[in-house]
Structure formats: structure tokens, C-alpha cells
Design a protein around this motif. Sequence first.
Motif, mmCIF file in Angstrom:
data_model
loop_
_atom_site.group_PDB
_atom_site.id
_atom_site.type_symbol
_atom_site.label_atom_id
_atom_site.label_comp_id
_atom_site.label_asym_id
_atom_site.label_seq_id
_atom_site.Cartn_x
_atom_site.Cartn_y
_atom_site.Cartn_z
ATOM 1 N N CYS A 40 0.823 -1.215 0.000
ATOM 2 C CA CYS A 40 0.000 0.000 0.000
ATOM 3 C C CYS A 40 0.857 1.265 0.000
ATOM 4 C CB CYS A 40 -0.914 0.017 1.225
ATOM 5 S SG CYS A 40 -2.362 -1.016 1.048
ATOM 6 N N GLU A 48 2.141 0.068 7.559
ATOM 7 C CA GLU A 48 1.320 -0.832 6.755
ATOM 8 C C GLU A 48 0.546 -1.808 7.638
ATOM 9 O OE1 GLU A 48 4.442 0.816 4.128
ATOM 10 O OE2 GLU A 48 4.430 -0.071 6.138
ATOM 11 N N MET A 51 -2.954 -0.562 8.113
ATOM 12 C CA MET A 51 -3.814 -0.902 6.982
ATOM 13 C C MET A 51 -4.198 -2.375 7.029
ATOM 14 S SD MET A 51 -5.483 -0.334 4.210
ATOM 15 C CE MET A 51 -5.052 1.299 3.608
ATOM 16 N N THR A 159 -5.379 -1.488 -4.971
ATOM 17 C CA THR A 159 -4.876 -0.201 -4.478
ATOM 18 C C THR A 159 -5.552 0.956 -5.202
ATOM 19 O OG1 THR A 159 -2.731 -1.053 -3.780
ATOM 20 C CG2 THR A 159 -2.827 1.274 -4.378
ATOM 21 N N MET A 163 -7.528 3.341 -2.682
ATOM 22 C CA MET A 163 -6.879 4.625 -2.441
ATOM 23 C C MET A 163 -7.571 5.806 -3.129
ATOM 24 S SD MET A 163 -4.465 4.222 -0.337
ATOM 25 C CE MET A 163 -3.804 2.763 0.472
#
Length: 451
Positions: A40, A48, A51, A159, A163
Amino acid sequence: HWHMHHDGAAHWRSWKARNERMPVAVALGGESVMPYAATCPLPPGISELLMAGFLNGRGIEMCRGVTVPLWVPSNAEIVIEGFVSHEAGPIGYDPRGGEPLGPGAVFEGPFGDHTGFYSLPDRYPVLEVTAITHRRDPIYPTTIVGLPPQEDYYLGKATERIMLPLLKTILPDIEDYDLPLFGAFHNAAFVKIDKHYPLHARRTMHGVWGAGQMSWTKMVAVVDRGVDVHDTYAVLRAVGEHCHPARDVELVRGPMDILDHATPFLGAGTKMGLDATEKRGQAEQHRSVEGLAAELCASGPIPAVTGGAARASESRFMRVPGVLDARIPDELGGWWLLVRIEKSAPGDGARVIRALGGLTEEAALPRWTVVVGPEADLSDIDGALFHWAANMSAERDRRLSVCGRRVAFDATPKMTGDEHEGHPVREWPPIIRMSAEVERRVAERWGELGL
């Protein structure tokens, strides 16, 4: 082994400044979200593991390392602990230059990478392993990379979606974006905006180039909100129709992805922005030309080449010496010409581009031309575009017509002698190809696994 632009290298530089070894723990396996979370593009200083815990629905269980002052995932299959030497010199090392390798380093590589090519060998610091811990009967997890799409492509698409809300907080102009298959993440991004004023697309491009890991993106195409940004062909049709090659292309020098082998310099080169929005007013439509360019431009814009005209042009272009295949794909609206050539000597790509440009009285030449090497397959448009994005340097390999209404890219593999206008060519890596033996063994395993 890490890239100088990324957080791992930044951490190492901080330990190097302290003249101390850097403690590390390499965790393999664990909760299923761990491999994804490790990729990520989070802001610096954000772990991370946060996440991973968010995606996991609960925190990741941790325990103390055995030989390093770090916490490690308790459920990992294997953990490799150790210290990274602070004595190693920087990357960009070439043993042929006579410089000693120096302490605490190895010259390692090449590695098969997600770019579809082997990344070239370089100098990296040594990891001194102090402990290896593991579960009973551990499973070694791995991700297969290579020519897209591989497993990493789908991790990247996750991602892209996850994101998007975060990206919109720093770039509110963006309505949506797509990382197309052919771009292998760092080579291309398509962005959709709701355009409100002249040069709005330019503002968006520069915003992307200042947004974390997206700043390495080689090519950014910006389209209006009416274009499906997830439809590669629709975006390229918009580029063909609305992006005037000499007027609507933004070139910016800056840092590039370290794995981009086409850049004239390691990790540095030129990014290209394509404004494929409809143009409004003089601020976007004005262009000053003189002399022969003005005479040529007076004949009007370049139309799309479709139907019988496209097939006739393909037939004529196929007769150019060195051309193996030529296609004007209907899927791209007649705006693009893809040409596959035999590349055997420096300058072959540029020579074919000049020959094509000299045929405008005999055949209809589209606005955008991409010349690729013999390993490309033009029947696979995404595959051909992959070679364009991977093998093109905007400042070295882009050729404008006299009037600037047409543009061609030399996207062939480069060799010494392909330098242009002072822009050098670095050592060129081989493309990743699986041997016949590997393909046979993989095919056998499908049956064994019942797949």
C-alpha cells in the motif's frame, strides 16, 4: 534490495547517517491481508500494519523479535531477522568502471520484476541474518510477476480502488482514475475530471505528479467526465480526437520510477501529460506557427482514418522496408497507427518513422503512431501499448511532424546509437519470457491441482 525513492531506502539512509546498522525483520506469510498491505502506498510514517489491521477487521497479532529490537507478526509463516549494513555505497554502480564495490555491499541482480522486464544488477547493502524463526511445516508464499497481467496487477487494481478516496482528498479535481493494464502501474494513469476552466487538465497532471508514489507516473492522460476512464480504448480515442500532439502535450522533467529502463538517466527523465479534454477558448486553442509549419497547418486538422482508407493505409505501410506488421485498430477510432518492425540496428525505429512521414501523399496517416519491436504482437492492442509505455522516453523517442499535427514514438528496444538530441540510452534489459520447460511444468501442475 530497495528503490532509492521509497521508504525503506529512506529509513536506511537515516541509520547510515547515524553510522549504525539498521535492524530489520522480513515477515513471510501471516494473515491473508499482509502481502497486500505491504504494497500500500501509505504516507510516510503510517505503518502498513495499520492498513492490514483495518482490512483484517482486527489488529495484527505481534510478538517480539528474537534478535532484533522489533515487533514481528505472530502468525507469519517465516520471519528472517538481521541487520542491514550501513557501509554500502549508493546505487548506480558499474563494475566495468573500475570503482571498488566497497564494504557492506553486493552487486546483485538481475531480477524479474512487475515491469515485465528484468531489472538490471546494481549495488545494494548486505543483510546479515541473525535468526530465522518459523511455524511447524511453514509454507513459503510468493507472488509471480512478469508481463501483465500477473498476480501483482490485481493487487495494484485493489490499491487503485481503495486509495481513490484518499487521493481525492489531496486532489479533489479527480472524479476517478484508472491504472491501465499496459502501463504496469508506473508507466500510465488515466484521470477523469469535471472540467471547469481552461488548462484544468494541466493542473490535474501536475497534481498527480506531486502525489506520493503517483509522482513517478511516466504518462498521465486526462479526459472529460463523459469518458469511461476504465475503458482503455475509449480513453485513447479521446486522446486521438482531442489531444493535439504539439499543443496539448505537457512534458515535465523530474524523478522517474527506478525500474524504468527507458529513462536516459537512472531514476530521472521526462514525464508526459496528454490533455484529452475538449478545448475551450483561445487559452487552449491558440498556437503560434510560422513558415512551412503554418502552411501545412492551414490544411486543417488530421481526420480519423477508418474503413477502407485504414485498410489501404495498412497495406501501403506494410511495404515500407523493415515493417513486419501495421495496423490502424478500429477499436481506437482510426486515430492510432501501430507498427511492428524488425529492429536489427541503431536508428531503425527513427528510419521507419521518417519513411511513414514521407507517405502522406500516398496513404492516410493517423495522428498518433507507435513503432514497436519484433517481440510485440499488434493483434493484442494492450500488449503493443505495453511496449510503447515501457520502451519510450518522451524527450528522446518522440518525433513531431513539421506542423505538429502528428506525432510518432520510437518504442523499439534501444541500443547504443539510438541516442537522440543528446539524450543517452542506458543498458537495455531483456523482457521476461518463460522457457518452454517452465511452461510445460506449469501446465502439468494445473491437472495435478484439478484446475
